[in-house]
Design a protein around this motif. Sequence first.
Motif, mmCIF file in Angstrom:
data_model
loop_
_atom_site.group_PDB
_atom_site.id
_atom_site.type_symbol
_atom_site.label_atom_id
_atom_site.label_comp_id
_atom_site.label_asym_id
_atom_site.label_seq_id
_atom_site.Cartn_x
_atom_site.Cartn_y
_atom_site.Cartn_z
ATOM 1 N N PHE A 137 -4.083 -0.822 -19.021
ATOM 2 C CA PHE A 137 -4.826 -1.688 -19.957
ATOM 3 C C PHE A 137 -4.014 -1.899 -21.217
ATOM 4 C CE2 PHE A 137 -8.120 0.382 -17.417
ATOM 5 C CZ PHE A 137 -8.860 -0.697 -16.995
ATOM 6 N N TYR A 138 -3.999 -3.160 -21.674
ATOM 7 C CA TYR A 138 -3.340 -3.546 -22.911
ATOM 8 C C TYR A 138 -4.381 -4.213 -23.806
ATOM 9 C CZ TYR A 138 1.024 -2.820 -20.359
ATOM 10 O OH TYR A 138 2.030 -2.282 -19.624
ATOM 11 N N ASP A 139 -4.185 -4.070 -25.148
ATOM 12 C CA ASP A 139 -5.105 -4.752 -26.061
ATOM 13 C C ASP A 139 -4.692 -6.194 -26.208
ATOM 14 O OD1 ASP A 139 -2.869 -4.778 -27.653
ATOM 15 O OD2 ASP A 139 -3.571 -3.189 -28.998
ATOM 16 N N GLU A 140 -5.394 -6.938 -27.086
ATOM 17 C CA GLU A 140 -5.117 -8.358 -27.229
ATOM 18 C C GLU A 140 -3.746 -8.621 -27.806
ATOM 19 O OE1 GLU A 140 -7.341 -6.997 -30.890
ATOM 20 O OE2 GLU A 140 -7.377 -6.646 -28.738
ATOM 21 N N GLY A 141 -3.160 -7.614 -28.424
ATOM 22 C CA GLY A 141 -1.815 -7.791 -28.947
ATOM 23 C C GLY A 141 -0.742 -7.383 -27.968
ATOM 24 N N GLY A 142 -1.129 -6.968 -26.791
ATOM 25 C CA GLY A 142 -0.163 -6.576 -25.779
ATOM 26 C C GLY A 142 0.285 -5.144 -25.885
ATOM 27 N N ASN A 143 -0.406 -4.336 -26.669
ATOM 28 C CA ASN A 143 -0.035 -2.937 -26.813
ATOM 29 C C ASN A 143 -0.728 -2.099 -25.751
ATOM 30 O OD1 ASN A 143 1.490 -3.442 -29.205
ATOM 31 N ND2 ASN A 143 -0.458 -3.642 -30.311
ATOM 32 N N LEU A 144 -0.008 -1.122 -25.242
ATOM 33 C CA LEU A 144 -0.544 -0.253 -24.202
ATOM 34 C C LEU A 144 -1.676 0.581 -24.768
ATOM 35 C CD1 LEU A 144 -0.387 0.992 -21.348
ATOM 36 C CD2 LEU A 144 1.299 2.615 -22.289
ATOM 37 N N ILE A 145 -2.812 0.599 -24.072
ATOM 38 C CA ILE A 145 -3.954 1.399 -24.475
ATOM 39 C C ILE A 145 -4.150 2.581 -23.540
ATOM 40 C CG2 ILE A 145 -6.461 1.366 -24.863
ATOM 41 C CD1 ILE A 145 -6.254 -1.571 -25.478
ATOM 42 N N PHE A 146 -4.106 2.288 -22.214
ATOM 43 C CA PHE A 146 -4.444 3.346 -21.272
ATOM 44 C C PHE A 146 -3.792 3.034 -19.927
ATOM 45 C CE2 PHE A 146 -7.342 4.802 -17.873
ATOM 46 C CZ PHE A 146 -7.297 6.151 -18.092
ATOM 47 N N ALA A 147 -3.317 4.049 -19.224
ATOM 48 C CA ALA A 147 -2.769 3.924 -17.863
ATOM 49 C C ALA A 147 -3.159 5.161 -17.070
ATOM 50 C CB ALA A 147 -1.257 3.781 -17.899
ATOM 51 N N GLY A 197 -2.472 6.705 -13.295
ATOM 52 C CA GLY A 197 -1.860 6.624 -11.972
ATOM 53 C C GLY A 197 -0.586 7.416 -11.897
ATOM 54 N N ASN A 198 0.020 7.388 -10.710
ATOM 55 C CA ASN A 198 1.231 8.177 -10.476
ATOM 56 C C ASN A 198 2.507 7.441 -10.853
ATOM 57 O OD1 ASN A 198 -0.367 10.233 -9.367
ATOM 58 N ND2 ASN A 198 -0.323 9.235 -7.339
ATOM 59 N N VAL A 199 2.440 6.132 -10.891
ATOM 60 C CA VAL A 199 3.626 5.326 -11.144
ATOM 61 C C VAL A 199 3.353 4.462 -12.356
ATOM 62 C CG1 VAL A 199 5.195 3.589 -10.249
ATOM 63 C CG2 VAL A 199 4.217 5.302 -8.698
ATOM 64 N N PHE A 200 4.346 4.407 -13.227
ATOM 65 C CA PHE A 200 4.220 3.542 -14.402
ATOM 66 C C PHE A 200 5.522 2.787 -14.583
ATOM 67 C CE2 PHE A 200 4.714 2.558 -18.897
ATOM 68 C CZ PHE A 200 3.537 1.871 -19.133
ATOM 69 N N LEU A 201 5.383 1.481 -14.704
ATOM 70 C CA LEU A 201 6.542 0.634 -14.916
ATOM 71 C C LEU A 201 6.304 -0.232 -16.138
ATOM 72 C CD1 LEU A 201 7.190 -0.550 -11.245
ATOM 73 C CD2 LEU A 201 8.420 1.233 -12.513
ATOM 74 N N ASP A 202 7.390 -0.745 -16.662
ATOM 75 C CA ASP A 202 7.271 -1.603 -17.842
ATOM 76 C C ASP A 202 6.431 -2.828 -17.536
ATOM 77 O OD1 ASP A 202 8.835 0.143 -19.254
ATOM 78 O OD2 ASP A 202 10.720 -0.942 -18.817
ATOM 79 N N LYS A 203 5.799 -3.311 -18.608
ATOM 80 C CA LYS A 203 4.961 -4.481 -18.457
ATOM 81 C C LYS A 203 5.795 -5.678 -18.023
ATOM 82 C CE LYS A 203 1.879 -7.493 -21.092
ATOM 83 N NZ LYS A 203 1.315 -7.778 -22.436
ATOM 84 N N PRO A 204 5.391 -6.337 -16.958
ATOM 85 C CA PRO A 204 6.141 -7.511 -16.521
ATOM 86 C C PRO A 204 5.936 -8.679 -17.454
ATOM 87 C CG PRO A 204 4.185 -7.256 -15.186
ATOM 88 C CD PRO A 204 4.234 -6.039 -16.080
ATOM 89 N N ASP A 205 6.898 -9.573 -17.409
ATOM 90 C CA ASP A 205 6.842 -10.744 -18.285
ATOM 91 C C ASP A 205 6.052 -11.829 -17.559
ATOM 92 O OD1 ASP A 205 7.177 -12.582 -20.240
ATOM 93 O OD2 ASP A 205 9.292 -13.024 -19.753
ATOM 94 N N LEU A 206 4.733 -11.813 -17.800
ATOM 95 C CA LEU A 206 3.852 -12.770 -17.137
ATOM 96 C C LEU A 206 3.113 -13.584 -18.181
ATOM 97 C CD1 LEU A 206 2.223 -10.599 -14.312
ATOM 98 C CD2 LEU A 206 4.083 -12.256 -14.086
ATOM 99 N N GLU A 207 2.918 -14.857 -17.928
ATOM 100 C CA GLU A 207 2.057 -15.705 -18.739
ATOM 101 C C GLU A 207 0.679 -15.695 -18.103
ATOM 102 O OE1 GLU A 207 3.662 -19.573 -19.144
ATOM 103 O OE2 GLU A 207 5.510 -18.908 -20.141
#
Length: 575
Positions: A123-133, A135-145
């Motif tokens: 989960f990311y907030d409206e500014g795109g900051n990570l709030i919560f994850a 799971g076992n795998v974590f990857l960088d946020k993809p560049d999606l519109e």
Amino acid sequence: MLRFIRERVRGRHKKLLHDYIAIFFIMGTVLFLSFFVIGYIADSTAMGQSRGASRVIYKQAREQMEQFEEDLANMQMNVVKDESVLCFLEASDVYERLLALERVQGMVGMNRRINRNLENIIFYDEGGNLIFALGNVFLDKPDLELNEMLNFSGRMWDDASKQACFEVGLPVYKEDVGGYTLLGSAYLLFNVGNLQDIVNRALLNEESAIALVDGSGRAIVKAGKWEDYYGEYEADMEDKSRLVYAEYVGATGWRIVNVIPKKALLSGASQMRKITYVAFFAMVSMMVFLCAMLYKHILYPISRQIAFMEGFTKDTHRRIEVLEDNEIGDLARKMNQMLDDIEKLNGEIIESNRKFLEMEYAKKQTEMIAYRSQINPHFLYNTFNCIRGMALYHGEKEIADLTMALSSFFRYSVQGEETVTVREALENLQRYAQIIQYRFNGKHKVTVNASRDVYLIKIPKMLIQPLVENAVLHGLETKVGEGTVRVDVRQEGQGLVVRVKDDGCGISEEKQRELKWAMECFDREETIPDGGQGIGFLNVYRRMRLFYGQEAVFTVRSTEGEGTEIRMVLPVGGR
């Protein structure tokens, strides 16, 4: 005739050989063409079936991908519409988020249990900051519109777990009185295990390749012999070497690309092609075997018979060797039998000609002897008549009778036909008996007995008289006392029986063996050996055989010191 048969057989052999060559050539050509036609039909059938099957499998894979997309959309909507998520993102401070976190964790755990391929929810907030994850795998946020639709990332790689992944993102909105307020965004991180199963099942064979590629052409999952440049295909296409299916999957921006080499489409025809090869080689083997059998049992025996006929004139006693127990063997046996019959017939013809020539020669000899004896016969007859007249003039009746008998005997011997009646032969024999009686002064005599029914039967001239003369000269002349020669002629059935018996000195056993051997030699070789003994006796036997053949019977019985009996049985009517 042999040349005609040989030419006919040779011509037939050539025709058979040409026919067999033509038949086998036609059969081979048809078989060869059939092999290619069957191969072409098999390839065409396999190509068509493989095209249809590959298209169906590809369509099923695409439908499974679309179903997978729909399942992800439902899960994503469940996440972004969940009240716990909205409360979690809407919290104004950390304390409120901690209070909502427990419910969010429960929701995340439930979704991970539902979908085993779900690795993380971020989960990311409206500014795109990570709030919560969680799971076992974590990857960088993809560049999606992000938009209101599902947004799919491309291929992502987790170095820690050594697996490919992808993310699906969707904005989270709160509905207000005046509209919607953006609270943040939710990203679901999945591994590609489910997608890998789909492409594995869609792989047609080991030679083909299939992959799910992202917008940049990289393979998210792949199977088979995949090449990187295959990711450039964006639509269906076909060239000489391959068949390509390429279509986009829903709104994911991904494409499912299936590349099938055309030779792989023919893999289904390999079994039929193997069966065709086996059938072709079986037919070729059968044709070779049939050729060998035809040559062994037809052409070779015929060539042997032709060779035999060509060499037959060099050795007419040779026969063809029968090696076959079939119609060809029957033909060889019939040919041998025919040659045996021809040889037998030729032998009979040669034998008949030889006998005819011998009879002609004997006849000429008799004529020559008669010609010599007929030197001025009128002079001899007139001389005999003159002597007879002088004897009668001087009262010598016996001399006159003897002269008359001698004149008649001479006339019978040198004149007339080759055959005479029994009556004429017996009359001449009576005159010879009269001469013998005067010669030996009544010491020896000749008696003749015959029934009237045999008088008109024809027999060779001088056949009986030489036997009587032989009996007088060799049987009675050396006898001290009186002697008698009895001649009996009668008919028994279809035979004329002539018996000449004397009571003279007889014939020794050694002499009898010599005479018997001479007669057997004549029967076997038809020549009388030069022995100098029994010439008159054997000449009678020779004339009898030449005139009557083996139908006549000639037997001699003699006891030394008691006499001799000669018995002839002649076929009535001659030969």
